[in-house]
Design a protein around this motif. Structure first.
Motif, mmCIF file in Angstrom:
data_model
loop_
_atom_site.group_PDB
_atom_site.id
_atom_site.type_symbol
_atom_site.label_atom_id
_atom_site.label_comp_id
_atom_site.label_asym_id
_atom_site.label_seq_id
_atom_site.Cartn_x
_atom_site.Cartn_y
_atom_site.Cartn_z
ATOM 1 N N ILE A 1 -5.897 -11.686 4.888
ATOM 2 C CA ILE A 1 -5.446 -11.158 3.599
ATOM 3 C C ILE A 1 -4.935 -12.294 2.717
ATOM 4 N N SER A 2 -5.361 -13.524 3.012
ATOM 5 C CA SER A 2 -4.868 -14.693 2.281
ATOM 6 C C SER A 2 -5.268 -14.662 0.805
ATOM 7 N N GLY A 3 -6.333 -13.943 0.468
ATOM 8 C CA GLY A 3 -6.777 -13.879 -0.916
ATOM 9 C C GLY A 3 -6.110 -12.780 -1.734
ATOM 10 N N LEU A 4 -5.222 -12.007 -1.103
ATOM 11 C CA LEU A 4 -4.581 -10.905 -1.811
ATOM 12 C C LEU A 4 -3.303 -11.364 -2.506
ATOM 13 N N SER A 5 -3.027 -10.800 -3.646
ATOM 14 C CA SER A 5 -1.780 -11.068 -4.369
ATOM 15 C C SER A 5 -0.621 -10.383 -3.658
ATOM 16 N N LYS A 6 0.585 -10.868 -3.904
ATOM 17 C CA LYS A 6 1.774 -10.230 -3.346
ATOM 18 C C LYS A 6 1.869 -8.810 -3.865
ATOM 19 N N GLY A 7 2.332 -7.910 -3.010
ATOM 20 C CA GLY A 7 2.505 -6.524 -3.450
ATOM 21 C C GLY A 7 2.248 -5.535 -2.332
ATOM 22 N N LEU A 8 2.183 -4.279 -2.699
ATOM 23 C CA LEU A 8 1.997 -3.183 -1.760
ATOM 24 C C LEU A 8 0.521 -2.793 -1.692
ATOM 25 N N TYR A 9 0.038 -2.557 -0.482
ATOM 26 C CA TYR A 9 -1.344 -2.139 -0.253
ATOM 27 C C TYR A 9 -1.334 -0.959 0.712
ATOM 28 N N LEU A 10 -2.393 -0.185 0.680
ATOM 29 C CA LEU A 10 -2.573 0.916 1.618
ATOM 30 C C LEU A 10 -3.720 0.562 2.552
ATOM 31 N N VAL A 11 -3.493 0.743 3.845
ATOM 32 C CA VAL A 11 -4.506 0.451 4.861
ATOM 33 C C VAL A 11 -4.957 1.774 5.455
ATOM 34 N N ARG A 12 -6.233 2.108 5.263
ATOM 35 C CA ARG A 12 -6.782 3.349 5.814
ATOM 36 C C ARG A 12 -7.549 3.003 7.080
ATOM 37 N N ILE A 13 -7.168 3.664 8.154
ATOM 38 C CA ILE A 13 -7.809 3.475 9.455
ATOM 39 C C ILE A 13 -8.587 4.742 9.760
ATOM 40 N N LYS A 14 -9.891 4.617 9.996
ATOM 41 C CA LYS A 14 -10.736 5.771 10.320
ATOM 42 C C LYS A 14 -11.311 5.577 11.719
ATOM 43 N N SER A 15 -11.242 6.637 12.517
ATOM 44 C CA SER A 15 -11.783 6.579 13.868
ATOM 45 C C SER A 15 -12.109 7.990 14.340
ATOM 46 N N GLU A 16 -13.302 8.174 14.840
ATOM 47 C CA GLU A 16 -13.725 9.443 15.442
ATOM 48 C C GLU A 16 -13.452 10.636 14.532
ATOM 49 N N GLY A 17 -13.757 10.499 13.246
ATOM 50 C CA GLY A 17 -13.604 11.596 12.319
ATOM 51 C C GLY A 17 -12.184 11.841 11.826
ATOM 52 N N ARG A 18 -11.237 11.044 12.289
ATOM 53 C CA ARG A 18 -9.849 11.188 11.844
ATOM 54 C C ARG A 18 -9.462 9.957 11.059
ATOM 55 N N GLU A 19 -8.408 10.087 10.256
ATOM 56 C CA GLU A 19 -7.939 8.923 9.518
ATOM 57 C C GLU A 19 -6.428 8.929 9.407
ATOM 58 N N LYS A 20 -5.921 7.705 9.194
ATOM 59 C CA LYS A 20 -4.485 7.478 9.087
ATOM 60 C C LYS A 20 -4.299 6.404 8.007
ATOM 61 N N THR A 21 -3.283 6.561 7.178
ATOM 62 C CA THR A 21 -3.003 5.560 6.137
ATOM 63 C C THR A 21 -1.620 4.977 6.361
ATOM 64 N N GLU A 22 -1.547 3.654 6.338
ATOM 65 C CA GLU A 22 -0.293 2.911 6.503
ATOM 66 C C GLU A 22 -0.054 2.039 5.284
ATOM 67 N N LYS A 23 1.195 1.792 4.964
ATOM 68 C CA LYS A 23 1.538 0.863 3.891
ATOM 69 C C LYS A 23 1.608 -0.548 4.457
ATOM 70 N N LEU A 24 1.182 -1.527 3.667
ATOM 71 C CA LEU A 24 1.253 -2.932 4.046
ATOM 72 C C LEU A 24 1.826 -3.707 2.866
ATOM 73 N N LEU A 25 2.869 -4.457 3.134
ATOM 74 C CA LEU A 25 3.472 -5.295 2.111
ATOM 75 C C LEU A 25 3.011 -6.738 2.306
ATOM 76 N N VAL A 26 2.427 -7.331 1.272
ATOM 77 C CA VAL A 26 1.974 -8.716 1.315
ATOM 78 C C VAL A 26 2.984 -9.542 0.529
ATOM 79 N N ASN A 27 3.537 -10.576 1.187
ATOM 80 C CA ASN A 27 4.526 -11.422 0.486
ATOM 81 C C ASN A 27 4.169 -12.884 0.556
#
Length: 75
Positions: A49-75
């Motif tokens: 994620i070295s090319g991303l600007s500082k800030g808040l991002y959402l990470v969506r994980i999909k597996s076997e037809g299900r999904e989960k979203t987590e927050k990621l803070l880049v500083n």
């Protein structure tokens, strides 16, 4: 998918994702734009994620037809 983990959080140039094989990871900025997308090739994978600007991002994980979203803070 309940056992999926993202660390370190906050992160700066990379984070690790632990999830089942075959999961897909998509990172979105706060405007909903896709900025990173990968398919997991290992149960623990490094995500650059070295090319991303500082800030808040959402990470969506999909597996076997299900999904989960987590927050990621880049500083």
């Amino acid at each position: 998918i309940d056992d999926a983990r993202i660390y370190p959080n906050p992160g700066s140039d990379r984070f690790f994702i632990e999830s089942s094989l075959g999961s897909s990871i998509t990172v979105y900025n706060t405007r909903g734009e896709e900025v990173v997308s990968i398919e997991l090739s290992a149960m623990k994978q490094n995500v650059d994620i070295s090319g991303l600007s500082k800030g808040l991002y959402l990470v969506r994980i999909k597996s076997e037809g299900r999904e989960k979203t987590e927050k990621l803070l880049v500083n």
